[in-house]
Structures are given as structure tokens and as C-alpha cells.
Motif scaffolding. Structure first.
Motif, PDB file in Angstrom:
ATOM      1  N   VAL A 180       0.850  -1.192   0.000  1.00 28.62           N
ATOM      2  CA  VAL A 180       0.000   0.000   0.000  1.00 28.62           C
ATOM      3  C   VAL A 180       0.882   1.238   0.000  1.00 28.62           C
ATOM      4  N   PHE A 181       0.688   2.084  -1.016  1.00 27.52           N
ATOM      5  CA  PHE A 181       1.390   3.374  -1.062  1.00 27.52           C
ATOM      6  C   PHE A 181       0.423   4.479  -0.680  1.00 27.52           C
ATOM      7  N   ALA A 182       0.876   5.414   0.150  1.00 22.92           N
ATOM      8  CA  ALA A 182       0.041   6.550   0.538  1.00 22.92           C
ATOM      9  C   ALA A 182       0.826   7.847   0.356  1.00 22.92           C
ATOM     10  N   SER A 237       2.352  -4.132   3.699  1.00 21.03           N
ATOM     11  CA  SER A 237       3.604  -3.379   3.661  1.00 21.03           C
ATOM     12  C   SER A 237       3.254  -1.988   3.169  1.00 21.03           C
ATOM     13  N   VAL A 238       3.457  -0.965   4.004  1.00 20.76           N
ATOM     14  CA  VAL A 238       2.935   0.377   3.738  1.00 20.76           C
ATOM     15  C   VAL A 238       4.072   1.388   3.626  1.00 20.76           C
ATOM     16  N   ASP A 249       0.139  -2.309  -4.776  1.00 17.28           N
ATOM     17  CA  ASP A 249      -1.134  -2.942  -5.101  1.00 17.28           C
ATOM     18  C   ASP A 249      -2.291  -1.957  -5.076  1.00 17.28           C
ATOM     19  N   VAL A 250      -2.178  -0.915  -4.253  1.00 20.22           N
ATOM     20  CA  VAL A 250      -3.238   0.079  -4.117  1.00 20.22           C
ATOM     21  C   VAL A 250      -2.603   1.367  -3.603  1.00 20.22           C
ATOM     22  N   ALA A 251      -3.208   2.507  -3.941  1.00 22.16           N
ATOM     23  CA  ALA A 251      -2.691   3.801  -3.500  1.00 22.16           C
ATOM     24  C   ALA A 251      -3.750   4.532  -2.686  1.00 22.16           C
ATOM     25  N   LEU A 268      -3.199   4.547 -14.649  1.00 27.50           N
ATOM     26  CA  LEU A 268      -2.583   4.128 -15.903  1.00 27.50           C
ATOM     27  C   LEU A 268      -1.676   2.918 -15.703  1.00 27.50           C
ATOM     28  N   ALA A 269      -1.303   2.663 -14.452  1.00 32.27           N
ATOM     29  CA  ALA A 269      -0.556   1.442 -14.129  1.00 32.27           C
ATOM     30  C   ALA A 269      -1.482   0.333 -13.662  1.00 32.27           C
ATOM     31  N   GLY A 270      -2.800   0.584 -13.693  1.00 33.79           N
ATOM     32  CA  GLY A 270      -3.768  -0.431 -13.321  1.00 33.79           C
ATOM     33  C   GLY A 270      -3.929  -0.620 -11.829  1.00 33.79           C
ATOM     34  N   LYS A 271      -3.630   0.419 -11.037  1.00 30.65           N
ATOM     35  CA  LYS A 271      -3.710   0.302  -9.593  1.00 30.65           C
ATOM     36  C   LYS A 271      -4.904   1.094  -9.054  1.00 30.65           C
ATOM     37  N   PRO A 272      -5.770   0.453  -8.277  1.00 30.27           N
ATOM     38  CA  PRO A 272      -6.935   1.149  -7.714  1.00 30.27           C
ATOM     39  C   PRO A 272      -6.509   2.144  -6.644  1.00 30.27           C
ATOM     40  N   VAL A 273      -7.423   3.058  -6.330  1.00 27.32           N
ATOM     41  CA  VAL A 273      -7.088   4.141  -5.401  1.00 27.32           C
ATOM     42  C   VAL A 273      -8.171   4.307  -4.343  1.00 27.32           C
TER      43      VAL A 273
END
Length: 396
Positions: A234-236, A258-259, A296-298, A312-317
């Protein structure tokens, strides 16, 4: 070769410079000179300095306008930035004109710069408006209301627009410049180029428009090293002044994930309180390309550039809007089914975040969106805007 002024007056975050810097570098490589006149100087040394650009502080309205209601339109939004005060607006416009004259520029590129647009009127400088969609609504009278969930009486909207036009024309008279006919002539200083995609437009009702696609390159940030602990990545990207920051970080720290969190200017206290072997907080931007390919998600505040990069990278938000523009944009994203917008209600964060992460349809829709634009190349968008900038020289 020409000298361009790239101008940014209203709005915050990296998005404005993120759109302008790649275009400026392209023009620089073609032998032109670009100077920046910008709202915030804090990041200028890091973002503009390495490329050899010169930058200047934008003349800004710093007064306070009290007792204004929540803005229902962009005309009413302008009321909070000097467009109800003719003497003050005139002073700021003269400062803009003095600066443009001193810099001896040949053409202008605007990004959300209404006062600069007014000040440049009548100077004979060709200009282009690089927009994310929000600041240039579809042509209508009155302009489309911003708060779609709230009643917006047409009479009030029209009256607000008339007030703005009246004040602006008083200033233009003093400057010896031609009058305007409508508020759109303040919001757009020339031809409009939208650095977004039609599905991500803030105004779903817009028909047509010159969409070149999102531009989100900021150069390389720090290398990405995910914490080893946690099944989901998870990216924030969050802001330190977000009212629900502690509550949201608490939820993220409790996930089996993993954040990685980027919070510019975050306090040492926050880093110490929430940092762990599964959640790391960075004050410095992370390499956006590495992040979007590996996460995996932002979790974001609904700034267009970063959201577009992820989709555009196919990652949900998961979106936590901080202000009206982001709320409008989050609605478009949610309508696509590629993300979830969560209002600032800290007590609901655990339930809403976990429910969104468990929704497999978000990831599937995000992959479908990425597949649709698999051929998208932001370098093409950058070159297209640079071509438009060069075409301005023939209009002088």
C-alpha cells in the motif's frame, strides 16, 4: 529562440509544477528559455534548480475576505482572491505587468492563474492555458455549479458572475486593456489544453476539449524499499495538515500490509509514533514510477497527477479529498469504479478502508482502465504541449 514565462498562481501541491516542468524541459532542449513565476517557492530549489531554470515569486492576493458563503461556482471562488476589491486587484495586476516587462518574455503558459491572465490582457503576449480540467469549466451561462449535491440558484450564480466581470472590467479600464465579456475569459488566458483524460474530467458534462493526457513526471524521487512485513503493498501520499491524518495512519498501521507513506514536511513525532517494521514514512517524494509499478493500491488525497499515474498502471485508489476540487475529481474516479472516495469522518475509516481493500472489482476496473490506455505515452503529451507553445510564436 524565445523566452517563455510559465505561471502558476493558485492551488497547492506538486501537481502544477509536475505538469509544467516536463514541458519546460522539452522547450529548453529545443533551445528556448523558460522562467517560472510561481506561487510556492519552498520546493523550487529542489524541483527547478537542477534544470537551470530561474524562478520568481508570483504576485499574490494575501488578504482575507470575511463572511463569504461556501463558493457554488468558480466565479464565487475568485471572490476570495481579490476579485471583489478593484484597488487591490489593480495593484496586483500592475505588479504582474511590471514583472513580465522586466523579464521581457515572448509568450506565456498559465496554470490556474486568473489574476495573471487579467494582468496580461492587452499586452500582446500570446498565451496557452495548461489545465487539469477544474479551472476551466465548460462554456455555459451561468457556469456549472461546483457543489453538485447542493442547490445552486441560477440567479445567484449569474449575479456572482456579473460582480466578477464588473470588478475585472474596472481594473482593465485602468490598465488600458480591452474589457472581458464573461468569467471564462479570466479563467482561461488563451487556448486550453487539458492535461488529463476525458473520463477523469472534473466536469462530466463537458463536450469536446483538447485532451493531451496527464503529465505527472517530477523527475526521480527516492528509491523505493518496501517494508518486508505485510502481504499487500500500500502506497500513501498524504498531507501533514490533513485533519484525519492520525486516524488514517492508525488504520494503515493495523493492516496486514507493507505500507510506504510520503508526507511532505511531516513532524518527527508522527514518524516516531507510526513508523514500524511494516509502515515507513518518508518526508521526501518517492520514485513515482517504481511506486506505481510495485504497489497494489494507492491511498491519496485525489490530486489528479498522482491518481492518473496509478490508474494508468492499473492500480486502484482510495481517495480522501481535502477540498472542493479534489471532491469533484474523486466523484469522476468513483464513477469509473476504479476507486473509492472517503469523506473525512475518522470514526468510519477502519470500516471503509478495509471494505474498499476487500473489493476485488476496484482492481479489475483499474486494470481495464490501464488496458484501454496501454499505448498512452506521456512523452507524446509533453511534446504536444511544447509544440503548442512554439506555435504561439506565430501568433505574436
Amino acid at each position: 529562440m524565445a523566452r517563455y514565462a510559465f505561471i502558476w498562481e493558485l492551488g497547492g501541491a506538486y501537481g502544477h509544477l509536475g505538469r509544467m516542468i516536463p514541458v519546460a524541459r522539452e522547450l529548453q532542449q529545443r533551445g528556448h528559455e523558460v522562467v517560472f513565476i510561481i506561487r510556492e517557492l519552498v520546493e523550487a530549489e529542489r524541483l527547478l534548480g537542477p534544470h537551470g531554470f530561474k524562478w520568481y515569486q508570483a504576485p499574490l492576493w494575501i488578504g482575507r475576505v470575511l463572511h463569504l458563503p461556501d463558493p457554488l461556482s468558480l466565479a464565487e471562488l475568485l471572490m476570495g482572491f481579490g476579485f471583489l476589491d478593484p484597488p487591490a486587484l489593480l495593484s496586483i495586476c500592475r505588479a504582474w505587468r511590471n514583472l513580465l516587462a522586466a523579464l521581457a518574455v515572448d509568450a506565456l503558459l498559465f496554470d490556474c492563474s486568473p489574476t495573471a491572465v487579467v494582468a496580461s490582457r492587452g499586452l500582446g503576449l500570446p498565451s496557452l492555458n495548461l489545465a487539469n480540467g477544474f479551472q476551466v469549466p465548460p462554456t455555459a451561462r451561468p457556469l456549472p455549479p461546483l457543489r453538485w449535491w447542493q442547490k445552486a440558484p441560477p440567479a445567484r450564480l449569474l449575479d456572482s458572475e456579473q460582480q466578477i466581470v464588473h470588478v475585472t472590467n474596472q481594473v482593465l479600464y485602468e490598465l488600458g486593456a480591452p474589457p472581458i465579456e464573461n468569467v471564462l475569459q479570466i479563467l482561461s488566458g488563451g487556448d486550453d489544453v487539458f492535461a488529463t483524460l476525458p473520463e477523469l474530467d472534473h466536469y462530466p458534462q463537458r463536450a469536446g476539449g483538447d485532451f493531451v493526457g496527464p503529465i505527472y513526471a517530477l523527475g526521480r524521487g527516492e528509491a523505493v524499499h518496501w517494508p518486508a512485513k505485510g502481504a499487500l503493498k500500500v502506497f500513501a501520499y498524504l498531507k501533514p495538515d490533513y485533519g484525519g491524518l492520525d486516524a488514517l495512519l492508525t488504520v494503515l498501521s493495523q493492516l496486514d500490509a507493507s505500507v510506504l507513506v510520503h508526507i511532505p514536511g511531516v513532524s518527527k513525532r508522527t514518524i516516531e509514533k507510526f513508523g514500524s517494521d511494516q509502515l515507513q514514512i518518508s518526508r521526501q517524494p518517492l520514485d513515482i514510477e517504481q511506486v506505481r509499478q510495485s504497489c497494489d493500491v494507492a491511498v491519496l488525497h485525489a490530486g489528479l497527477s498522482t491518481v492518473a499515474a496509478m490508474l494508468l498502471a492499473g492500480k486502484p485508489v482510495l481517495l480522501f479529498p481535502q477540498q472542493l476540487e479534489q471532491t469533484m475529481f474523486a466523484r469522476s474516479v468513483e464513477t469509473l469504479g476504479v476507486g473509492v472516495s472517503i469523506a473525512e469522518a475518522a470514526a468510519q475509516f477502519p470500516r471503509l478502508v478495509k471494505r474498499a481493500l476487500a473489493d476485488a472489482s476496484l482492481a479489475e476496473k483499474a486494470r481495464q482502465f490501464a488496458d484501454k490506455y496501454r499505448g498512452y505515452d506521456q512523452q507524446h503529451a509533453i511534446r504536444a504541449v511544447a509544440d503548442r507553445c512554439e506555435a504561439l510564436l506565430g501568433k505574436a
